[in-house]
Design a protein around this motif. Sequence first.
Motif, PDB file in Angstrom:
ATOM      1  N   ASP A   1     -26.223  21.535  20.237  1.00 44.50           N
ATOM      2  CA  ASP A   1     -26.261  20.144  18.965  1.00 44.50           C
ATOM      3  C   ASP A   1     -28.042  19.747  18.900  1.00 44.50           C
ATOM      4  O   ASP A   1     -27.813  18.908  19.718  1.00 44.50           O
ATOM      5  N   PRO A   2     -28.425  20.661  18.189  1.00 41.22           N
ATOM      6  CA  PRO A   2     -30.029  20.202  17.487  1.00 41.22           C
ATOM      7  C   PRO A   2     -30.446  18.733  17.932  1.00 41.22           C
ATOM      8  O   PRO A   2     -31.616  17.686  18.666  1.00 41.22           O
ATOM      9  N   ALA A   3     -29.341  17.911  16.966  1.00 42.16           N
ATOM     10  CA  ALA A   3     -29.597  16.370  16.900  1.00 42.16           C
ATOM     11  C   ALA A   3     -28.874  15.729  18.467  1.00 42.16           C
ATOM     12  O   ALA A   3     -29.997  14.842  19.203  1.00 42.16           O
ATOM     13  N   LEU A   4     -28.403  16.032  19.102  1.00 46.17           N
ATOM     14  CA  LEU A   4     -28.049  15.519  20.872  1.00 46.17           C
ATOM     15  C   LEU A   4     -29.193  15.650  21.479  1.00 46.17           C
ATOM     16  O   LEU A   4     -30.353  14.588  21.937  1.00 46.17           O
ATOM     17  N   HIS A   5     -29.727  17.022  21.224  1.00 42.04           N
ATOM     18  CA  HIS A   5     -31.022  17.620  21.999  1.00 42.04           C
ATOM     19  C   HIS A   5     -32.455  16.442  21.533  1.00 42.04           C
ATOM     20  O   HIS A   5     -32.768  15.759  22.813  1.00 42.04           O
ATOM     21  N   ALA A   6     -32.145  16.475  20.356  1.00 48.06           N
ATOM     22  CA  ALA A   6     -33.762  14.785  19.634  1.00 48.06           C
ATOM     23  C   ALA A   6     -33.535  13.377  19.998  1.00 48.06           C
ATOM     24  O   ALA A   6     -34.218  13.439  20.208  1.00 48.06           O
ATOM     25  N   GLY A   7     -32.217  13.484  20.549  1.00 47.95           N
ATOM     26  CA  GLY A   7     -31.500  11.730  20.505  1.00 47.95           C
ATOM     27  C   GLY A   7     -31.217  11.368  21.580  1.00 47.95           C
ATOM     28  O   GLY A   7     -32.143  11.356  22.736  1.00 47.95           O
ATOM     29  N   ALA A   8     -30.193  11.477  22.047  1.00 47.95           N
ATOM     30  CA  ALA A   8     -29.787  10.983  23.189  1.00 47.95           C
ATOM     31  C   ALA A   8     -29.948  11.805  24.228  1.00 47.95           C
ATOM     32  O   ALA A   8     -29.882  11.083  26.024  1.00 47.95           O
ATOM     33  N   ALA A   9     -30.120  12.995  24.342  1.00 46.31           N
ATOM     34  CA  ALA A   9     -30.445  13.526  25.522  1.00 46.31           C
ATOM     35  C   ALA A   9     -31.484  14.684  25.339  1.00 46.31           C
ATOM     36  O   ALA A   9     -31.666  15.569  26.120  1.00 46.31           O
ATOM     37  N   LYS A  10     -32.906  14.073  25.238  1.00 46.44           N
ATOM     38  CA  LYS A  10     -33.934  14.583  25.156  1.00 46.44           C
ATOM     39  C   LYS A  10     -34.716  14.626  26.625  1.00 46.44           C
ATOM     40  O   LYS A  10     -35.248  15.111  26.595  1.00 46.44           O
ATOM     41  N   ASP A  11     -34.047  13.719  27.070  1.00 48.00           N
ATOM     42  CA  ASP A  11     -34.601  13.897  28.938  1.00 48.00           C
ATOM     43  C   ASP A  11     -32.964  15.041  29.317  1.00 48.00           C
ATOM     44  O   ASP A  11     -34.101  15.388  30.709  1.00 48.00           O
ATOM     45  N   TYR A  12     -32.706  15.556  29.004  1.00 54.75           N
ATOM     46  CA  TYR A  12     -32.037  16.060  29.502  1.00 54.75           C
ATOM     47  C   TYR A  12     -32.680  18.189  29.339  1.00 54.75           C
ATOM     48  O   TYR A  12     -33.394  18.090  28.584  1.00 54.75           O
ATOM     49  N   ALA A  13     -32.747  18.774  30.431  1.00 62.62           N
ATOM     50  CA  ALA A  13     -33.096  19.885  30.344  1.00 62.62           C
ATOM     51  C   ALA A  13     -31.696  20.253  29.643  1.00 62.62           C
ATOM     52  O   ALA A  13     -30.660  20.832  30.541  1.00 62.62           O
ATOM     53  N   PHE A  14     -32.174  21.568  29.059  1.00 62.41           N
ATOM     54  CA  PHE A  14     -31.083  22.548  28.732  1.00 62.41           C
ATOM     55  C   PHE A  14     -31.112  24.058  28.832  1.00 62.41           C
ATOM     56  O   PHE A  14     -32.861  24.908  29.016  1.00 62.41           O
ATOM     57  N   VAL A  15     -30.035  24.538  29.448  1.00 63.49           N
ATOM     58  CA  VAL A  15     -30.086  26.045  30.886  1.00 63.49           C
ATOM     59  C   VAL A  15     -28.683  26.731  29.758  1.00 63.49           C
ATOM     60  O   VAL A  15     -28.057  26.238  29.432  1.00 63.49           O
ATOM     61  N   THR A  16     -29.497  28.028  29.639  1.00 69.40           N
ATOM     62  CA  THR A  16     -28.294  29.095  29.076  1.00 69.40           C
ATOM     63  C   THR A  16     -28.666  30.288  30.355  1.00 69.40           C
ATOM     64  O   THR A  16     -29.429  30.572  30.717  1.00 69.40           O
ATOM     65  N   LEU A  17     -27.423  31.454  29.959  1.00 66.98           N
ATOM     66  CA  LEU A  17     -27.889  32.416  30.966  1.00 66.98           C
ATOM     67  C   LEU A  17     -27.192  33.515  29.372  1.00 66.98           C
ATOM     68  O   LEU A  17     -26.101  33.538  29.160  1.00 66.98           O
ATOM     69  N   LEU A  18     -27.753  34.360  29.083  1.00 61.18           N
ATOM     70  CA  LEU A  18     -27.158  35.491  28.064  1.00 61.18           C
ATOM     71  C   LEU A  18     -27.345  37.078  28.513  1.00 61.18           C
ATOM     72  O   LEU A  18     -27.576  37.127  29.910  1.00 61.18           O
ATOM     73  N   ARG A  19     -27.123  38.052  27.982  1.00 59.34           N
ATOM     74  CA  ARG A  19     -26.075  39.081  28.358  1.00 59.34           C
ATOM     75  C   ARG A  19     -26.758  40.085  27.887  1.00 59.34           C
ATOM     76  O   ARG A  19     -26.311  39.907  26.659  1.00 59.34           O
ATOM     77  N   ASP A  20     -27.111  41.593  28.050  1.00 63.01           N
ATOM     78  CA  ASP A  20     -26.881  42.234  27.076  1.00 63.01           C
ATOM     79  C   ASP A  20     -25.524  42.315  25.645  1.00 63.01           C
ATOM     80  O   ASP A  20     -24.266  41.928  26.455  1.00 63.01           O
ATOM     81  N   PRO A  21     -25.588  41.888  24.399  1.00 61.58           N
ATOM     82  CA  PRO A  21     -24.672  42.015  23.401  1.00 61.58           C
ATOM     83  C   PRO A  21     -23.403  42.663  23.852  1.00 61.58           C
ATOM     84  O   PRO A  21     -22.418  41.967  23.484  1.00 61.58           O
ATOM     85  N   VAL A  22     -23.575  44.193  23.542  1.00 59.50           N
ATOM     86  CA  VAL A  22     -23.112  44.704  23.829  1.00 59.50           C
ATOM     87  C   VAL A  22     -21.856  44.344  24.779  1.00 59.50           C
ATOM     88  O   VAL A  22     -20.686  45.384  24.674  1.00 59.50           O
ATOM     89  N   ALA A  23     -23.041  44.873  26.391  1.00 59.11           N
ATOM     90  CA  ALA A  23     -21.798  44.707  27.196  1.00 59.11           C
ATOM     91  C   ALA A  23     -21.202  43.456  27.325  1.00 59.11           C
ATOM     92  O   ALA A  23     -20.167  43.470  27.751  1.00 59.11           O
ATOM     93  N   ARG A  24     -21.744  41.803  26.963  1.00 57.28           N
ATOM     94  CA  ARG A  24     -20.885  41.227  26.902  1.00 57.28           C
ATOM     95  C   ARG A  24     -19.431  41.002  25.615  1.00 57.28           C
ATOM     96  O   ARG A  24     -19.089  40.484  26.768  1.00 57.28           O
ATOM     97  N   PHE A  25     -19.564  41.462  24.798  1.00 55.71           N
ATOM     98  CA  PHE A  25     -18.516  42.172  23.902  1.00 55.71           C
ATOM     99  C   PHE A  25     -17.386  42.445  24.750  1.00 55.71           C
ATOM    100  O   PHE A  25     -16.111  42.354  24.718  1.00 55.71           O
ATOM    101  N   VAL A  26     -17.631  43.922  24.917  1.00 56.68           N
ATOM    102  CA  VAL A  26     -16.668  44.602  25.696  1.00 56.68           C
ATOM    103  C   VAL A  26     -16.426  43.580  27.529  1.00 56.68           C
ATOM    104  O   VAL A  26     -15.091  43.823  27.112  1.00 56.68           O
ATOM    105  N   SER A  27     -17.150  42.930  27.662  1.00 57.87           N
ATOM    106  CA  SER A  27     -16.288  42.668  28.720  1.00 57.87           C
ATOM    107  C   SER A  27     -15.631  40.993  28.587  1.00 57.87           C
ATOM    108  O   SER A  27     -14.430  40.655  28.314  1.00 57.87           O
ATOM    109  N   HIS A  28     -15.704  40.679  27.263  1.00 58.82           N
ATOM    110  CA  HIS A  28     -14.955  39.770  26.608  1.00 58.82           C
ATOM    111  C   HIS A  28     -13.752  40.254  26.347  1.00 58.82           C
ATOM    112  O   HIS A  28     -12.515  39.553  26.651  1.00 58.82           O
ATOM    113  N   TYR A  29     -14.044  41.129  25.061  1.00 61.21           N
ATOM    114  CA  TYR A  29     -12.325  41.310  24.876  1.00 61.21           C
ATOM    115  C   TYR A  29     -11.427  41.690  26.369  1.00 61.21           C
ATOM    116  O   TYR A  29     -10.716  41.519  26.361  1.00 61.21           O
ATOM    117  N   ASN A  30     -12.403  43.135  27.288  1.00 61.16           N
ATOM    118  CA  ASN A  30     -11.412  43.057  28.399  1.00 61.16           C
ATOM    119  C   ASN A  30     -10.443  41.571  29.223  1.00 61.16           C
ATOM    120  O   ASN A  30      -9.619  41.713  29.479  1.00 61.16           O
TER     121      ASN A  30
END
Length: 232
Positions: free
Chosen positions: A76-105
């Motif tokens: 939520d960019p509005a949240l990030h720019a506002g109430a959560a501006k002091d939070y560190a935003f973190v995520t983890l990504l994966r090769d999309p093809v492997a992620r897709f097959v893993s999700h279906y399985n």
Amino acid sequence: MRRIIYIHVPKCGGSSFGAALRLRYFLSQAVINLDPGDTDQPAAPRMLADYARRQAQLHRLVARGTRMISGHVQYDPALHAGAAKDYAFVTLLRDPVARFVSHYNYLQRCHPSPSRPATLAAFLDTPDAVRLASQYLFYFADQSPQRGQDPAPLIARAIAALGRFDIVGELDQPDVFARQLQHHVGTPLPLWRRNAAPVPTEIPSELRPRIEALCAPDIAVYHALQSTRIAA
């Protein structure tokens, strides 16, 4: 320790890191709850209603000052720019093809449904395959593309959103991601495997071209972040 919002994209290997962060922030931490809702309602509107509920929960947790928040919740960019501006935003990504097959399985293993094709090959022809193949757009651009829609604006929006993150990790480099998290937390993280698939994800070679075509928007996002932010 700096406050953290950990956006966990499904089947990107984030369960172990999320559990470790919750342990470090155990006095002030929360997971965004999942709610299947009214199972008599069609799947698509039920899912959108659940994500809207998750977003409202995220806003409430930020307003309370919860120091570590994790979950399958859209950026939520509005949240990030506002109430959560002091939070560190973190995520983890994966090769999309492997992620897709893993999700279906995962869905077949843990959430079987008679309406979902029993084979990956048949599933690729369904509208739900488009949704599963574009999770990066859904989580970071707030929308999954429709068949025939130009995904370029959504790709650009997702890349711009991820450019605002403090940490964008990559599943193939867990040690780098762990060090980045430790830098924000200030102490080492205890890591263990959680919610792992019983066997490694295998991508059928004969289906790879079709899966890559479905995942093309997420692949564009992933490659753009690999060249700039991932595991930096």
